[in-house]
Design an enzyme around this catalytic site. Structure first.
Site, PDB file in Angstrom:
ATOM      1  N   GLY A   1       0.781  -1.229   0.000  1.00  8.13           N
ATOM      2  CA  GLY A   1       0.000   0.000   0.000  1.00  8.13           C
ATOM      3  C   GLY A   1       0.816   1.283   0.000  1.00  8.13           C
ATOM      4  O   GLY A   1       0.348   2.296   0.520  1.00  8.13           O
TER       5      GLY A   1
ATOM      6  N   ARG B   1     -16.448 -14.491  -8.497  1.00  6.74           N
ATOM      7  CA  ARG B   1     -16.105 -13.068  -8.494  1.00  6.74           C
ATOM      8  C   ARG B   1     -17.282 -12.198  -8.082  1.00  6.74           C
ATOM      9  O   ARG B   1     -17.130 -11.201  -7.369  1.00  6.74           O
ATOM     10  CB  ARG B   1     -15.650 -12.630  -9.884  1.00  6.74           C
ATOM     11  CG  ARG B   1     -14.202 -12.867 -10.135  1.00  6.74           C
ATOM     12  CD  ARG B   1     -13.771 -12.322 -11.487  1.00  6.74           C
ATOM     13  NE  ARG B   1     -12.616 -13.064 -11.938  1.00  6.74           N
ATOM     14  CZ  ARG B   1     -11.380 -12.821 -11.542  1.00  6.74           C
ATOM     15  NH1 ARG B   1     -11.118 -11.848 -10.710  1.00  6.74           N
ATOM     16  NH2 ARG B   1     -10.376 -13.561 -11.973  1.00  6.74           N
TER      17      ARG B   1
ATOM     18  N   LEU C   1      -9.084  -4.526 -19.347  1.00  4.72           N
ATOM     19  CA  LEU C   1      -7.962  -4.468 -18.402  1.00  4.72           C
ATOM     20  C   LEU C   1      -6.914  -3.429 -18.822  1.00  4.72           C
ATOM     21  O   LEU C   1      -6.372  -3.499 -19.931  1.00  4.72           O
ATOM     22  CB  LEU C   1      -7.306  -5.855 -18.319  1.00  4.72           C
ATOM     23  CG  LEU C   1      -6.147  -5.956 -17.318  1.00  4.72           C
ATOM     24  CD1 LEU C   1      -6.651  -5.820 -15.893  1.00  4.72           C
ATOM     25  CD2 LEU C   1      -5.387  -7.265 -17.508  1.00  4.72           C
ATOM     26  N   ASP C   2      -6.639  -2.492 -17.916  1.00  9.46           N
ATOM     27  CA  ASP C   2      -5.566  -1.500 -18.093  1.00  9.46           C
ATOM     28  C   ASP C   2      -5.692  -0.719 -19.394  1.00  9.46           C
ATOM     29  O   ASP C   2      -4.686  -0.320 -19.995  1.00  9.46           O
ATOM     30  CB  ASP C   2      -4.189  -2.186 -18.030  1.00  9.46           C
ATOM     31  CG  ASP C   2      -3.941  -2.875 -16.697  1.00  9.46           C
ATOM     32  OD1 ASP C   2      -4.475  -2.396 -15.673  1.00  9.46           O
ATOM     33  OD2 ASP C   2      -3.236  -3.898 -16.675  1.00  9.46           O
TER      34      ASP C   2
ATOM     35  N   ARG D   1      -6.823  -7.843  -8.176  1.00 19.31           N
ATOM     36  CA  ARG D   1      -7.954  -8.657  -8.635  1.00 19.31           C
ATOM     37  C   ARG D   1      -8.583  -8.007  -9.857  1.00 19.31           C
ATOM     38  O   ARG D   1      -8.697  -6.772  -9.911  1.00 19.31           O
ATOM     39  CB  ARG D   1      -9.034  -8.789  -7.544  1.00 19.31           C
ATOM     40  CG  ARG D   1      -8.562  -9.295  -6.216  1.00 19.31           C
ATOM     41  CD  ARG D   1      -7.915 -10.655  -6.282  1.00 19.31           C
ATOM     42  NE  ARG D   1      -8.794 -11.704  -6.778  1.00 19.31           N
ATOM     43  CZ  ARG D   1      -8.370 -12.914  -7.130  1.00 19.31           C
ATOM     44  NH1 ARG D   1      -7.070 -13.207  -7.077  1.00 19.31           N
ATOM     45  NH2 ARG D   1      -9.222 -13.813  -7.562  1.00 19.31           N
ATOM     46  N   ILE D   2      -8.988  -8.835 -10.805  1.00 24.92           N
ATOM     47  CA  ILE D   2      -9.713  -8.320 -11.966  1.00 24.92           C
ATOM     48  C   ILE D   2     -11.171  -8.132 -11.566  1.00 24.92           C
ATOM     49  O   ILE D   2     -11.776  -9.003 -10.931  1.00 24.92           O
ATOM     50  CB  ILE D   2      -9.559  -9.281 -13.157  1.00 24.92           C
ATOM     51  CG1 ILE D   2      -8.111  -9.210 -13.651  1.00 24.92           C
ATOM     52  CG2 ILE D   2     -10.547  -8.929 -14.267  1.00 24.92           C
ATOM     53  CD1 ILE D   2      -7.796 -10.163 -14.783  1.00 24.92           C
TER      54      ILE D   2
ATOM     55  N   HIS E   1      -0.867   1.907 -12.893  1.00 23.83           N
ATOM     56  CA  HIS E   1      -0.268   0.726 -13.520  1.00 23.83           C
ATOM     57  C   HIS E   1       1.200   1.026 -13.798  1.00 23.83           C
ATOM     58  O   HIS E   1       1.528   2.103 -14.311  1.00 23.83           O
ATOM     59  CB  HIS E   1      -1.013   0.413 -14.824  1.00 23.83           C
ATOM     60  CG  HIS E   1      -0.526  -0.839 -15.468  1.00 23.83           C
ATOM     61  ND1 HIS E   1      -0.851  -2.086 -14.977  1.00 23.83           N
ATOM     62  CD2 HIS E   1       0.284  -1.049 -16.526  1.00 23.83           C
ATOM     63  CE1 HIS E   1      -0.264  -3.009 -15.723  1.00 23.83           C
ATOM     64  NE2 HIS E   1       0.427  -2.401 -16.668  1.00 23.83           N
TER      65      HIS E   1
ATOM     66  N   THR F   1     -11.984   0.967 -17.009  1.00 21.57           N
ATOM     67  CA  THR F   1     -13.122   0.528 -17.820  1.00 21.57           C
ATOM     68  C   THR F   1     -13.123  -0.994 -17.783  1.00 21.57           C
ATOM     69  O   THR F   1     -12.243  -1.616 -17.164  1.00 21.57           O
ATOM     70  CB  THR F   1     -12.992   1.042 -19.265  1.00 21.57           C
ATOM     71  OG1 THR F   1     -11.780   0.508 -19.820  1.00 21.57           O
ATOM     72  CG2 THR F   1     -12.976   2.555 -19.327  1.00 21.57           C
TER      73      THR F   1
END
Ligand code: GAR
Length: 197
Positions: A13, A66, A145-146, A92-93, A110, A142
């Protein structure tokens, strides 16, 4: 009115702490929750020490479901009523349904110069490609991913002899500068990308 920021983490963190430390004084936002998908995430204790409410929702207890994991996470988030949701090393996705709940209000950092190297092992991939520069990106989240709109980027040089670890150590302090700067801008209504180097 003061804007409310929740932060999701999975690990130590350090980006979360940089965000917390930035939200003081005349800053338009304040932290309302730090949540992790791992009860052992080191950042939880750091956030609690900073006086921010914390929550842990262990994804492993949901065994790959999920939607159920996210429903449990949403209970905490709904109670905290965040205006902004910041992913800070959250590994986590998230499902499209979850992302839609926070459309335009969820940010991620990222460790690459997106659109290069979405996903994992970004620094090793930059080195393997022979890149001369690396960096980090803050973007809107969104369903892809990334891949959401870029809100800020910071660049660092790749130096001879770099390893993934030395490169990561050069990028991380830039993450700590970039993410708070972008959060402040978006809270002020400014989504123009910010470029640091
Ligand atoms: C940071 O380098 C962040 O960019 C990266 O994980 C690290 C978390 O460090 N995030 C991702 O790779 C997301 N796909 P921190 O817990 O010390 O902030």
């Amino acid at each position: 009115m003061t804007q409310r920021v929740a932060i999701l983490i999975s690990g130590g963190g350090s980006n979360m702490l940089a965000l917390l430390r930035s939200m003081t004084g005349a800053h338009p936002a304040r932290p309302v929750l730090v949540a992790a998908n791992d009860p052992a995430a080191g950042g939880l204790a750091r956030a609690a020490q900073a006086g921010v409410p914390v929550a842990a929702v262990d994804h492993r207890t949901f065994r790959g479901d999920r939607a159920a994991f996210e429903a449990a996470l949403l209970e905490h988030l709904d109670a905290a009523r965040p205006d902004w949701l910041c992913l800070a090393g959250f590994m986590r996705i998230l499902t499209p349904g979850f992302v839609a709940r926070f459309a335009g209000r969820m940010l991620n950092i990222h460790p690459s110069l997106l659109p290069k190297y979405p996903g994992l092992h970004t620094h090793a991939r930059a080195l393997a490609a022979g890149d001369r520069e690396a960096g980090c990106t803050v973007h809107e989240v969104t369903a892809d991913l990334d891949a959401g709109p870029i809100l800020g980027q910071a660049r660092v040089p790749v130096l001879p002899g770099d390893t993934a670890a030395t490169l990561a150590a050069r990028v991380l302090p830039m993450e700590h500068r970039l993410y708070p700067a972008v959060l402040r801008r978006v809270c002020e209504g400014n989504r123009t990308p910010l470029f640091l180097d």
